[in-house]
Structure formats: C-alpha cells, structure tokens
Design a protein around this motif. Sequence first.
Motif, PDB file in Angstrom:
ATOM      1  N   LEU A  46       0.830  -1.203   0.000  1.00  0.00           N
ATOM      2  CA  LEU A  46       0.000   0.000   0.000  1.00  0.00           C
ATOM      3  C   LEU A  46       0.865   1.253   0.000  1.00  0.00           C
ATOM      4  N   TYR A  47       1.978   1.182   0.709  1.00  0.00           N
ATOM      5  CA  TYR A  47       2.870   2.334   0.796  1.00  0.00           C
ATOM      6  C   TYR A  47       3.491   2.639  -0.560  1.00  0.00           C
ATOM      7  N   LEU A  48       3.824   1.607  -1.307  1.00  0.00           N
ATOM      8  CA  LEU A  48       4.363   1.807  -2.648  1.00  0.00           C
ATOM      9  C   LEU A  48       3.333   2.471  -3.556  1.00  0.00           C
ATOM     10  N   LEU A  49       2.086   2.061  -3.428  1.00  0.00           N
ATOM     11  CA  LEU A  49       1.028   2.697  -4.214  1.00  0.00           C
ATOM     12  C   LEU A  49       0.905   4.179  -3.858  1.00  0.00           C
ATOM     13  N   ALA A  50       1.031   4.490  -2.562  1.00  0.00           N
ATOM     14  CA  ALA A  50       0.935   5.882  -2.138  1.00  0.00           C
ATOM     15  C   ALA A  50       2.080   6.710  -2.723  1.00  0.00           C
ATOM     16  N   LEU A  51       3.274   6.126  -2.754  1.00  0.00           N
ATOM     17  CA  LEU A  51       4.418   6.839  -3.330  1.00  0.00           C
ATOM     18  C   LEU A  51       4.239   7.051  -4.828  1.00  0.00           C
ATOM     19  N   LEU A  52       3.668   6.060  -5.509  1.00  0.00           N
ATOM     20  CA  LEU A  52       3.444   6.192  -6.944  1.00  0.00           C
ATOM     21  C   LEU A  52       2.278   7.131  -7.251  1.00  0.00           C
ATOM     22  N   GLU A  53       1.369   7.287  -6.299  1.00  0.00           N
ATOM     23  CA  GLU A  53       0.300   8.260  -6.494  1.00  0.00           C
ATOM     24  C   GLU A  53       0.878   9.679  -6.513  1.00  0.00           C
ATOM     25  N   GLU A  54       1.912   9.903  -5.713  1.00  0.00           N
ATOM     26  CA  GLU A  54       2.552  11.221  -5.681  1.00  0.00           C
ATOM     27  C   GLU A  54       3.165  11.547  -7.039  1.00  0.00           C
ATOM     28  N   GLN A  55       3.837  10.557  -7.630  1.00  0.00           N
ATOM     29  CA  GLN A  55       4.457  10.736  -8.946  1.00  0.00           C
ATOM     30  C   GLN A  55       4.978   9.393  -9.435  1.00  0.00           C
ATOM     31  N   SER A  56       5.131   9.301 -10.743  1.00  0.00           N
ATOM     32  CA  SER A  56       5.717   8.091 -11.310  1.00  0.00           C
ATOM     33  C   SER A  56       7.184   8.044 -10.914  1.00  0.00           C
ATOM     34  N   ARG A  57       7.675   6.852 -10.656  1.00  0.00           N
ATOM     35  CA  ARG A  57       9.068   6.704 -10.212  1.00  0.00           C
ATOM     36  C   ARG A  57       9.647   5.403 -10.765  1.00  0.00           C
ATOM     37  N   HIS A  58      10.969   5.392 -10.908  1.00  0.00           N
ATOM     38  CA  HIS A  58      11.605   4.114 -11.205  1.00  0.00           C
ATOM     39  C   HIS A  58      12.001   3.461  -9.880  1.00  0.00           C
ATOM     40  N   GLY A  59      12.433   2.219  -9.956  1.00  0.00           N
ATOM     41  CA  GLY A  59      12.658   1.446  -8.731  1.00  0.00           C
ATOM     42  C   GLY A  59      13.607   2.105  -7.753  1.00  0.00           C
ATOM     43  N   GLY A  86      14.663   5.312 -21.467  1.00  0.00           N
ATOM     44  CA  GLY A  86      16.092   5.082 -21.640  1.00  0.00           C
ATOM     45  C   GLY A  86      16.452   3.722 -21.066  1.00  0.00           C
ATOM     46  N   ARG A  87      17.344   3.725 -20.065  1.00  0.00           N
ATOM     47  CA  ARG A  87      17.744   2.465 -19.427  1.00  0.00           C
ATOM     48  C   ARG A  87      16.969   2.229 -18.143  1.00  0.00           C
ATOM     49  N   LYS A  88      16.013   3.108 -17.829  1.00  0.00           N
ATOM     50  CA  LYS A  88      15.262   2.997 -16.578  1.00  0.00           C
ATOM     51  C   LYS A  88      13.854   2.471 -16.842  1.00  0.00           C
ATOM     52  N   THR A  89      13.353   1.710 -15.878  1.00  0.00           N
ATOM     53  CA  THR A  89      11.975   1.242 -15.915  1.00  0.00           C
ATOM     54  C   THR A  89      11.164   2.096 -14.949  1.00  0.00           C
ATOM     55  N   VAL A  90      10.185   2.803 -15.484  1.00  0.00           N
ATOM     56  CA  VAL A  90       9.386   3.731 -14.689  1.00  0.00           C
ATOM     57  C   VAL A  90       8.037   3.084 -14.366  1.00  0.00           C
ATOM     58  N   TYR A  91       7.641   3.178 -13.094  1.00  0.00           N
ATOM     59  CA  TYR A  91       6.367   2.609 -12.647  1.00  0.00           C
ATOM     60  C   TYR A  91       5.355   3.723 -12.427  1.00  0.00           C
ATOM     61  N   GLU A  92       4.102   3.442 -12.815  1.00  0.00           N
ATOM     62  CA  GLU A  92       3.040   4.442 -12.696  1.00  0.00           C
ATOM     63  C   GLU A  92       1.772   3.765 -12.172  1.00  0.00           C
ATOM     64  N   ILE A  93       1.096   4.417 -11.273  1.00  0.00           N
ATOM     65  CA  ILE A  93      -0.131   3.850 -10.707  1.00  0.00           C
ATOM     66  C   ILE A  93      -1.259   3.902 -11.741  1.00  0.00           C
ATOM     67  N   THR A  94      -2.093   2.885 -11.748  1.00  0.00           N
ATOM     68  CA  THR A  94      -3.230   2.840 -12.670  1.00  0.00           C
ATOM     69  C   THR A  94      -4.496   3.309 -11.948  1.00  0.00           C
ATOM     70  N   ASP A  95      -5.590   3.416 -12.698  1.00  0.00           N
ATOM     71  CA  ASP A  95      -6.870   3.781 -12.085  1.00  0.00           C
ATOM     72  C   ASP A  95      -7.275   2.730 -11.054  1.00  0.00           C
ATOM     73  N   ALA A  96      -7.000   1.469 -11.360  1.00  0.00           N
ATOM     74  CA  ALA A  96      -7.318   0.406 -10.403  1.00  0.00           C
ATOM     75  C   ALA A  96      -6.466   0.561  -9.146  1.00  0.00           C
ATOM     76  N   GLY A  97      -5.227   0.978  -9.328  1.00  0.00           N
ATOM     77  CA  GLY A  97      -4.353   1.204  -8.185  1.00  0.00           C
ATOM     78  C   GLY A  97      -4.851   2.357  -7.329  1.00  0.00           C
ATOM     79  N   ARG A  98      -5.333   3.423  -7.973  1.00  0.00           N
ATOM     80  CA  ARG A  98      -5.865   4.561  -7.217  1.00  0.00           C
ATOM     81  C   ARG A  98      -7.116   4.157  -6.446  1.00  0.00           C
ATOM     82  N   ALA A  99      -7.932   3.320  -7.078  1.00  0.00           N
ATOM     83  CA  ALA A  99      -9.148   2.852  -6.407  1.00  0.00           C
ATOM     84  C   ALA A  99      -8.779   2.000  -5.188  1.00  0.00           C
TER      85      ALA A  99
END
Length: 215
Positions: free
Chosen positions: A13-26, A67-80
């Motif tokens: 859940l905490y990871l989802l909260a961090l991704l809600e703030e902004q997209s981030r790589h690992g 580039g060489r980074k993998t960026v993670y972004e929360i989805t609508d299901a994740g926000r729900a």
Amino acid sequence: MTPPVFAHGSLRLYLLALLEEQSRHGYELIQALSERFGGTYTPSAGTIYPRLSKLEEEGLVTKSTDGRKTVYEITDAGRAELESRRHELDDIENEVTDSVRRLADGVRAEVNEAMRSLRAELASAAREAKRAATDTSASAASTTSATGTTGSADRGRIDAERALQDADLAVAAFRQQLRTDLRTHRDRIRPEAVTLLKARLEQVRTDVLATFADR
C-alpha cells in the motif's frame, strides 16, 4: 540492525501511495522509502522489485521504459485500491515513525559502542607508542653514554621506530573508523564497494612499499 517490519500488505500500500505522488523508477522508490526512514533503513532491490512485479500483475501499476530505466506508474485500479484503504495509511505512517525511532536508537547504540571501542584501542595504541618511545630513548641514551655521541645510523633507526609507531597508530585509527562506517551503513554495502576498498588498500600498500625502494 533490525529492519522495520511492515504489517502484511502495508509495504504494498505504501508503494502505491508513493506512486500516487508521482511516477518513479525502482531506485527512486528505494530512495523515497529511505528518506521516510531518515536514512536509517534502505530497502533492498530484492524487497522492492518483487512487490512492484506483483502490483503490475494485479493491474495496479504499469511500467514503461525511459532510456535504461523502468518507470512505474499507478493505474486507475491502483488509485481505487489506495482510496479504499486510505484510512490505513495513517496507521502505516505511525508504524514507519516507530520503526525510525527504534532504528535510530539501534544506530545510536552501535555508534556509541564503536566509539568506546575506538577510544580504547587508541588509548592502548598510545600506551604502546609511549612505551616504545621510552624504550627507544633509553636505548639511545645508553648508546650516547657509551660512545659520547649518537651516530647517523642510530638517529636513522630512532626516526624509523618513531615512523613505525605513527604508522601503527594511523592504521589502527583508520581500521576502527572504517569498521564504524561499515556497521553504521551495513544495509547499503554493495559488492562493488568491497571491490573498491580492496583495490584502494592494495594501491596504498604498493605506494608505501615504493617509498622503501627509494631509500
């Protein structure tokens, strides 16, 4: 150091909260968690990436390549999912705060113990150096009394003994300080740091030995 223990599902859940703030790589997620813990705890890649993969499987996050980074972004299901459990975030923040406090207390205790050990070792080294210096002075005085003068060879030997004592003190102080640093940051030590340490120490040894050849 004992890492903080997230209750079941809390880190997810905490990871989802961090991704809600902004997209981030690992790595950015690892840094963000480290900042939340005041630098006292840094989760490993082996802790974060499997959870991100699970979140992706569940459709709660997506990933893309930048580039060489993998960026993670929360989805609508994740926000729900996050919105339905929003009330749990306060409890998680309290868990984090308590964990930070426990970790800080542990780090403080380790540092204090390391400093006591360092002071004891330095005091012992100082006593040994003083004793050796006294023995050297007594030997020099005896030689001077017998011959009326101390030759250049004797002066060179005395200087070498003193230099050896200084070197012993420097090595002991460096060893203890590095041990303290490694224990303080043990969760952040990586193999490449050990490789660098070995290479630099070997280079220092080579450089010191080279000064012997010049004499």
